[in-house]
Every structure is written in C-alpha cells, then in structure tokens.
Motif scaffolding. Sequence first.
Motif, mmCIF file in Angstrom:
data_model
loop_
_atom_site.group_PDB
_atom_site.id
_atom_site.type_symbol
_atom_site.label_atom_id
_atom_site.label_comp_id
_atom_site.label_asym_id
_atom_site.label_seq_id
_atom_site.Cartn_x
_atom_site.Cartn_y
_atom_site.Cartn_z
ATOM 1 N N THR A 151 1.037 -1.186 -0.169
ATOM 2 C CA THR A 151 0.068 0.053 0.116
ATOM 3 C C THR A 151 1.021 1.255 -0.084
ATOM 4 N N MET A 152 0.480 2.446 -1.156
ATOM 5 C CA MET A 152 1.076 3.262 -0.872
ATOM 6 C C MET A 152 0.568 4.515 -0.086
ATOM 7 N N GLY A 153 -0.513 3.927 0.713
ATOM 8 C CA GLY A 153 -1.231 5.104 1.264
ATOM 9 C C GLY A 153 -0.918 5.177 2.844
ATOM 10 N N ILE A 154 -0.039 4.292 3.315
ATOM 11 C CA ILE A 154 0.448 4.412 4.704
ATOM 12 C C ILE A 154 1.901 4.431 4.818
ATOM 13 N N ALA A 155 2.493 5.535 5.628
ATOM 14 C CA ALA A 155 3.779 5.731 5.931
ATOM 15 C C ALA A 155 4.113 5.645 7.356
ATOM 16 N N ALA A 156 5.092 5.377 7.855
ATOM 17 C CA ALA A 156 5.486 5.253 9.288
ATOM 18 C C ALA A 156 6.747 5.951 9.671
ATOM 19 N N LEU A 157 6.763 6.966 10.777
ATOM 20 C CA LEU A 157 7.912 7.359 11.166
ATOM 21 C C LEU A 157 8.139 7.096 12.439
ATOM 22 N N GLY A 158 9.025 6.263 12.954
ATOM 23 C CA GLY A 158 9.233 6.008 14.285
ATOM 24 C C GLY A 158 10.230 6.971 15.173
ATOM 25 N N GLY A 159 9.951 7.020 16.583
ATOM 26 C CA GLY A 159 10.764 7.992 17.276
ATOM 27 C C GLY A 159 11.883 7.361 17.939
ATOM 28 N N ALA A 160 12.781 8.275 18.422
ATOM 29 C CA ALA A 160 14.125 7.963 18.973
ATOM 30 C C ALA A 160 13.556 7.562 20.452
ATOM 31 N N THR A 161 12.341 8.125 20.835
ATOM 32 C CA THR A 161 12.301 7.879 22.276
ATOM 33 C C THR A 161 11.673 6.263 22.550
ATOM 34 N N LEU A 162 11.285 5.549 21.554
ATOM 35 C CA LEU A 162 11.249 4.322 21.680
ATOM 36 C C LEU A 162 12.169 3.674 21.735
ATOM 37 N N ASP A 163 12.054 2.556 22.256
ATOM 38 C CA ASP A 163 13.462 1.487 22.537
ATOM 39 C C ASP A 163 13.372 0.736 21.240
ATOM 40 N N ASN A 164 14.344 -0.353 20.983
ATOM 41 C CA ASN A 164 14.631 -1.298 20.018
ATOM 42 C C ASN A 164 13.488 -2.305 19.770
ATOM 43 N N GLU A 165 12.831 -2.620 20.828
ATOM 44 C CA GLU A 165 11.870 -3.745 21.066
ATOM 45 C C GLU A 165 10.768 -3.054 20.299
ATOM 46 N N ASN A 167 10.314 -0.207 18.453
ATOM 47 C CA ASN A 167 10.396 0.066 16.898
ATOM 48 C C ASN A 167 10.578 -1.082 16.163
ATOM 49 N N TYR A 168 10.861 -2.142 16.678
ATOM 50 C CA TYR A 168 10.995 -3.575 16.126
ATOM 51 C C TYR A 168 9.383 -4.078 15.679
ATOM 52 N N LEU A 169 8.576 -3.753 16.644
ATOM 53 C CA LEU A 169 7.387 -4.381 16.575
ATOM 54 C C LEU A 169 6.487 -3.192 15.708
ATOM 55 N N ILE A 170 6.785 -1.930 15.744
ATOM 56 C CA ILE A 170 6.060 -1.270 14.870
ATOM 57 C C ILE A 170 6.410 -1.452 13.352
ATOM 58 N N LYS A 171 7.742 -1.887 13.032
ATOM 59 C CA LYS A 171 8.308 -1.994 11.925
ATOM 60 C C LYS A 171 7.477 -3.446 11.372
ATOM 61 N N LYS A 172 7.221 -4.127 12.148
ATOM 62 C CA LYS A 172 6.849 -5.642 11.859
ATOM 63 C C LYS A 172 5.105 -5.194 11.605
ATOM 64 N N LEU A 173 4.487 -4.265 12.328
ATOM 65 C CA LEU A 173 3.113 -4.220 12.085
ATOM 66 C C LEU A 173 2.854 -3.479 10.847
#
Length: 188
Positions: A151-165, A167-173
């Motif tokens: 899908t080209m209708g969704i993008a994600a920008l993770g924050g540096a205040t989140l820990d690796n775990e 950010n890993y889960l957000i990336k997988k989602l």
Amino acid sequence: MARFSPLEWPVFRQFSSPDRFGRGDSVVSRKTREIVPRTSSADRVVQSVCPYCAVGCGQKVFVKDERVVQIEGDPDSPISRGRLCPKGSASEQLVNSASRQTEILYRAPYAAEWQKLSLSTAIDMIAERFLEARKKWWQDHDEHGRPVRRTMGIAALGGATLDNEENYLIKKLFTAAGAIQIENQARI
C-alpha cells in the motif's frame, strides 16, 4: 528576627573547634544542617527508563503519595551507571507539569475548536482510517504485472524515544499491513 552574633561566624567556629582548616562541621550553617533531600520522604522508589532518547538511561523515580517527587539516575543501570543528561534529570517536570495534556483532543476538519474524545473512540477512528487508507491505495501488482502486495497510502516514522523492541514491533506491524515507507527518526 534574631540578632546576628559574631560567635556564629564560620571563621570563629573554625578556630574554636578542632576543625582548624575549615573543611568540616565548623563551616556548615544551621540552615544547611536542616536541609533534607526530597528523596528521604519518598514512600517508594520505582525503577524506570528515561523517555527522551533511544539510549535508555536507567532512572530511579521517587514517589510520595502517588506523586513523583524526584527522578535521579539509577546507579544499577549498565547503560548510564547513575548518570542522566540535563533532559533526563528534568523529566520530573515532564510528569508534574501543570500544562501536561492528559486528555485526548480532536479537531475535525475545518473546525475551529478541539473536542474531547474517549480512548476507545480515538482508537476506533485511527483503526478505521488506517484500514481505509490501506484498502484505497492497495497494489497487488506493479505496472509490469509483478506481484508487489503493498500500500502506498500508509507511511510510518518511528521516534527515537522508543526502544529497539518497540520500534521492531512497529516495523513488523507496518510491514505486515503492506506499508513500504517505514523510517525512523534515529536514522535520519
């Protein structure tokens, strides 16, 4: 107000006591002796992690009457070994700030005022918009007929205040949802 006596001068106390070099009790004022740390009145101490960056410095959070009274570095933390940067040291203000937002606010398109929403309503709105954008911009195949399933209708920008775990889960989602525009603040 009590009258000041020259007998209370530190230099007099210094020479009238065994502390001749003025490095001990003779130079400590009564006001200084009466000061107690905020941490001594705490009901409990909770271990936490600083919320500001991805380093993950350990914090000791001192709580009295279910209110944070002090935050200090955790000497047991293998990452920060008891140290905090200026922002981490001031994170007590983040928790106790009078201007801290504690309710979910929503401003509808073209509206002039914010309205309060319940958590379940806000989550439902986000989920509906996420699924709608995914469906509207979904691509099974590219212009050459190759399967892309994205899908080209969704993008994600993770924050540096989140820990690796996290950010890993957000990336997988987002990857599972078909998004390909996934970035993180720590990389930019």
